[in-house]
Design an enzyme around this catalytic site. Structure first.
Site, short mmCIF file in Angstrom:
data_model
loop_
_atom_site.label_atom_id
_atom_site.label_comp_id
_atom_site.label_asym_id
_atom_site.label_seq_id
_atom_site.Cartn_x
_atom_site.Cartn_y
_atom_site.Cartn_z
N GLY A 222 -6.09 12.08 -25.84
CA GLY A 222 -5.83 13.33 -26.53
C GLY A 222 -6.66 13.39 -27.79
O GLY A 222 -7.63 12.66 -27.94
N SER A 223 -6.31 14.27 -28.70
CA SER A 223 -7.02 14.36 -29.98
C SER A 223 -6.45 15.47 -30.82
O SER A 223 -5.89 16.43 -30.30
CB SER A 223 -8.53 14.63 -29.79
OG SER A 223 -9.16 13.60 -29.08
N ASN A 224 -6.62 15.33 -32.14
CA ASN A 224 -6.40 16.42 -33.08
C ASN A 224 -7.71 16.71 -33.79
O ASN A 224 -8.49 15.80 -34.05
CB ASN A 224 -5.37 16.04 -34.14
CG ASN A 224 -4.04 15.60 -33.56
OD1 ASN A 224 -3.51 16.22 -32.66
ND2 ASN A 224 -3.51 14.50 -34.10
N ASN A 490 -5.41 19.67 -28.11
CA ASN A 490 -5.36 19.57 -26.65
C ASN A 490 -4.59 20.69 -25.99
O ASN A 490 -4.11 20.53 -24.86
CB ASN A 490 -4.80 18.22 -26.20
CG ASN A 490 -5.48 17.06 -26.89
OD1 ASN A 490 -4.84 16.25 -27.54
ND2 ASN A 490 -6.80 16.98 -26.77
#
Length: 784
Positions: A222-224, A490
């Site tokens: 995932g990621s921010n 995401n």
């Protein structure tokens, strides 16, 4: 412990295989035209700043530095992408991701054929080839030096060998299919006609493991990202927070570095193993990051089979034979001898046949074929090369539009002029709403796109403006340029900025009207709060990660505590224990958080499987604030809450979670016999600092993925000002002094200045420099 033993314990990020191919005479001749040289300067935490006069020299320095820090990791990845795990480690051993070696080898033997690898290599522009060739030469030099001294225990064995350029091609092709056919390795390797299914489909446990991996994929990758523009930043220039959540082990583990060719390229950031380029980073005038997108990068096709032969399918009423590709892998047998296992991989004009019992069955009526758009993406290295060289945000954006090589991620960027940019310009099959209506079964939903393989009209549309046949052109994909902010965690492109929703796209690209993830809701909530307090500062972006706030707790804790006060029953004692812990909990995933955090995770894991438990259900007109609240006024919900509390107490007792334990006593990262406590927790609870951990020894939880490379970048009149961390540290070698130093800094929540200018690099108190040149037997220590 050998690397094969480690693999069965932790598991490596999924990979591709193929026949081991040597460099052609042409490649050798090309590489020796000029002897490569590079200067490697290391600063705090061993971060390498690599400077060279050309691409080959730059690649030479990258490969050498990477091998110094991660030789065993890359050597092991090379075994995987060359389909040799069964030969060296045995067919029934497992990769780090817990995929059986035999299935892995069969899949990667199919993926990385000599023709596919050679075709990819020939498609690369000369500068990219020179980077790759230099990387190979640098890695091989470091390998030879290390072999002379003795290899680390983790990679002693005949499977450790010098690299070729084709090895890096195979690693790149593995990366490309991570979000597509790579998730169906067992389904491809085991697909056989109905008469052979019983003996060849594989045990149910194989596919249960594959299903678990698919579920973990979004959690572990995932990621921010937050890109703040001039209207919101403290100095009117761009600000970027990069917070990718990637595996802490294996082939998707980021490497931090700074690359310079004077007058041509100057970029710092992080890259995946085997890539001689920066994937996420910053340069003089801009900074960027990526987040895993929600777009579809493959479609399935349901084939209508010829009633007379399940290896033929009907297309426009005509019977067409399936293609057959024999793949073979070498397998170490019980007596130590090496034998060969072969399998026929069947395919249609759409792609390989995949068979997943109970989900994608191959019977006498139907079979399923998978088409992955990224199998034809040979532009990915050229894409990041162009992004690394971009001198302005427009130059950066134009490169992404022109090349269209980004495989399965969004891109967010800022510049020193205060612009913030979002682009979802990844490789997406060109299947519009009308074609979906004509060619898909609505009962299948949109999680997996299944098209009708009996009609050629259901093939992907071709747009002449697209960089690749069958994908959407860049101007048809979501993008947004603003002066306030863009963000992504995401979710789809819909709520990148609520002031300007992005809608009207094919469901393969982006879907609107769906609930936002809790990390995105947290980000929008924080941005709203910050707007009331004044301009956004660096410390504000850092706190969003480091405060470890559990956003879901804000939505449900009042109701959980009210449930604690409900009329007692036979569960009163157990519920009371959970309630005491919840009341004392600070609603964060900090190191000092008490057992209330553990109980909250366990309680919500049960309640989130109960879709009608929300008091306020999701409202597409208010996606930032719904759903919320637990409907404990309804007897079934209250009963479920109290049962979850009681079950959590039993689970805590079984795992040794006492009332005095803190989160730092539970969640750790291990390296070289040392354990470092790690803050953060599951992203699905709305924890921005998303950390995934799995049960380990002695009641601990071992971190396997999550916050990886962190950077906050701002600008002033002189260029970028960056602070960051690589949460799992530069080196995967437990004996390295750089294997846990940044991990300890991350544990203490201590960001570091990322030295970018020559003055900053040479002023670093940990500065050391080395010059390496092809043909020289020893490296030379450089002086300032």
């Amino acid at each position: 412990m050998t690397i094969s033993g480690q693999l069965s314990r932790i598991g490596l990020a999924g990979a591709l295989l193929g026949a081991a191919l040597g460099l052609s005479a042409t490649v050798h001749a090309q590489g020796n035209v000029n002897q490569a040289s590079a200067e490697i300067r290391r600063t705090q935490f061993g971060v390498p700043h690599i400077r060279a006069e050309n691409e080959r020299g730059l690649g030479y320095g990258i490969g050498y530095a990477y091998a110094q820090d991660n030789l065993c990791l890359l050597a092991n990845e090379v075994v995987t992408v060359n389909a040799q795990r069964s030969r060296y480690f045995g067919p029934e051993q497992r990769t780090v991701e817990q995929r059986e070696n035999r299935a892995s080898d069969l899949f990667f033997s199919w993926l990385n054929t000599p023709q596919a690898v050679s075709g990819f290599w020939q498609a690369q522009m000369p500068p990219v080839q020179q980077l790759v060739e230099g990387y190979v030469a640098g890695y091989n030099r470091a390998l030879a030096e290390r072999q002379a001294k003795g290899l680390p225990e983790q990679c002693t064995g005949e499977w450790v060998r010098p690299l070729t350029a084709f090895d890096l091609v195979k690693l790149t092709r593995r990366l490309l299919v991570e979000g597509g056919v790579g998730q169906f390795a067992e389904a491809l390797a085991g697909a056989q006609p109905p008469r052979a299914t019983a003996q060849n489909a594989g045990p149910a446990s194989t596919f249960a493991g594959a299903a678990d991996r698919q579920q973990r994929f979004a959690l572990e990758r995932g990621s921010n990202a937050l890109a703040i523009g001039s209207e919101r930043s403290f100095n009117g220039r761009g600000m970027l927070l990069a917070n990718p959540h990637f595996p802490w082990v294996g082939g998707m583990r980021f490497y931090q570095m700074h690359l310079t060719i004077p007058g041509q390229l100057d970029v710092m950031g992080a890259a995946l193993p085997g890539l001689p380029l920066i994937n996420i980073g910053f340069s003089q005038h801009l900074a960027w990051t990526h987040t895993v997108d929600t777009s579809k990068h493959f479609t399935l096709y349901r084939l209508q089979l010829d009633p007379k032969d399940p290896t033929r399918y009907l297309l426009d009423g005509k019977s067409v034979p399936m293609s057959r590709q024999t793949v073979s892998v070498e397998v170490k047998q019980a007596d130590g001898r090496v034998g060969t296992v072969s399998r026929v991989v069947y395919g249609s004009q759409f792609g390989p046949i995949v068979q997943w019992p109970g989900r994608l069955d191959w019977d006498n009526r139907f079979a399923y074929s998978l088409r992955d758009a990224n199998l034809e993406n040979d532009r990915v290295l050229a894409q990041w090369y162009a992004m690394n060289r971009a001198v302005s945000l427009k130059d950066f954006q134009d490169a992404v539009h022109r090349i269209q090589g980004i495989p399965w991620v969004n891109t967010l960027a800022v510049d020193d002029q205060g612009q913030s940019l979002y682009m979802n310009l990844s490789v997406v099959p060109n299947v519009g709403v009308d074609k979906l209506a004509r060619c898909s079964d609505p009962r299948a939903g949109l999680q997996l796109i299944v098209l009708d393989g009996s009609r050629s009209e259901c093939t992907w549309d071709v747009d002449p403006k697209a960089a690749q046949k069958g994908i959407y052109a860049a101007d048809q994909l979501p993008q947004l340029l603003r002066r306030d902010f863009v963000q992504n965690s995401n979710d789809s492109a819909w709520m990148i900025n609520p002031a300007q929703p992005l809608s009207g796209y094919s469901p393969l690209i982006s879907q609107q009207g769906l609930p936002l993830g809790l990390r995105a809701r947290f980000a929008l909530d924080q941005l709203g709060r910050l707007a009331k307090d004044g301009p956004v500062e660096v410390k504000d972006l850092q706190r969003m990660v480091m405060d470890d706030r559990v956003y879901l707790a804000d939505q449900v804790m009042p109701d959980l505590l009210e449930a604690c006060a409900a009329e007692s029953g036979p569960d009163a004692e157990a519920v009371a224990q959970a309630c005491v812990a919840l009341k004392a909990w600070d609603r964060t995933a900090s190191l000092s958080s008490g057992p209330g955090l553990v109980h909250f995770q366990q309680i919500m894991a049960r309640l989130q499987a109960m879709p009608d438990s929300w008091r306020v259900v999701f409202d597409p007109k208010d996606p930032q604030h719904t759903p919320r609240g637990l409907a404990i006024e309804r007897a079934p919900v209250l009963k479920a809450v109290r049962e979850a509390m009681a079950a959590s107490v039993e689970e805590a007792r079984a795992t040794g979670v006492s009332k005095d334990l803190q989160w730092q006593d539970i969640q750790v990262a291990s390296s070289g016999g040392r354990q470092t406590p790690i803050h953060g927790g599951p992203g699905e609870l709305g924890i921005y600092n998303a950390i995934q951990s799995v049960p380990g020894a002695n009641g601990k939880r071992e971190v396997v993925s999550g916050t990886s490379y962190l950077q906050v970048v701002t600008f002033d009149g002189h260029g970028p000002k960056a602070e960051g961390l690589l949460a799992f540290s530069i080196s995967s070698d437990p004996a390295s002094p750089y294997s846990a130093d940044q991990t300890q800094a991350f544990s203490r929540k201590q960001w570091s200045v990322l030295p970018f200018t020559e003055q900053q690099i040479k002023a670093d108190p940990h500065y050391q420099a080395l010059i390496i040149r092809e043909g020289d037997e020893t490296a030379r220590v450089a002086t300032q």
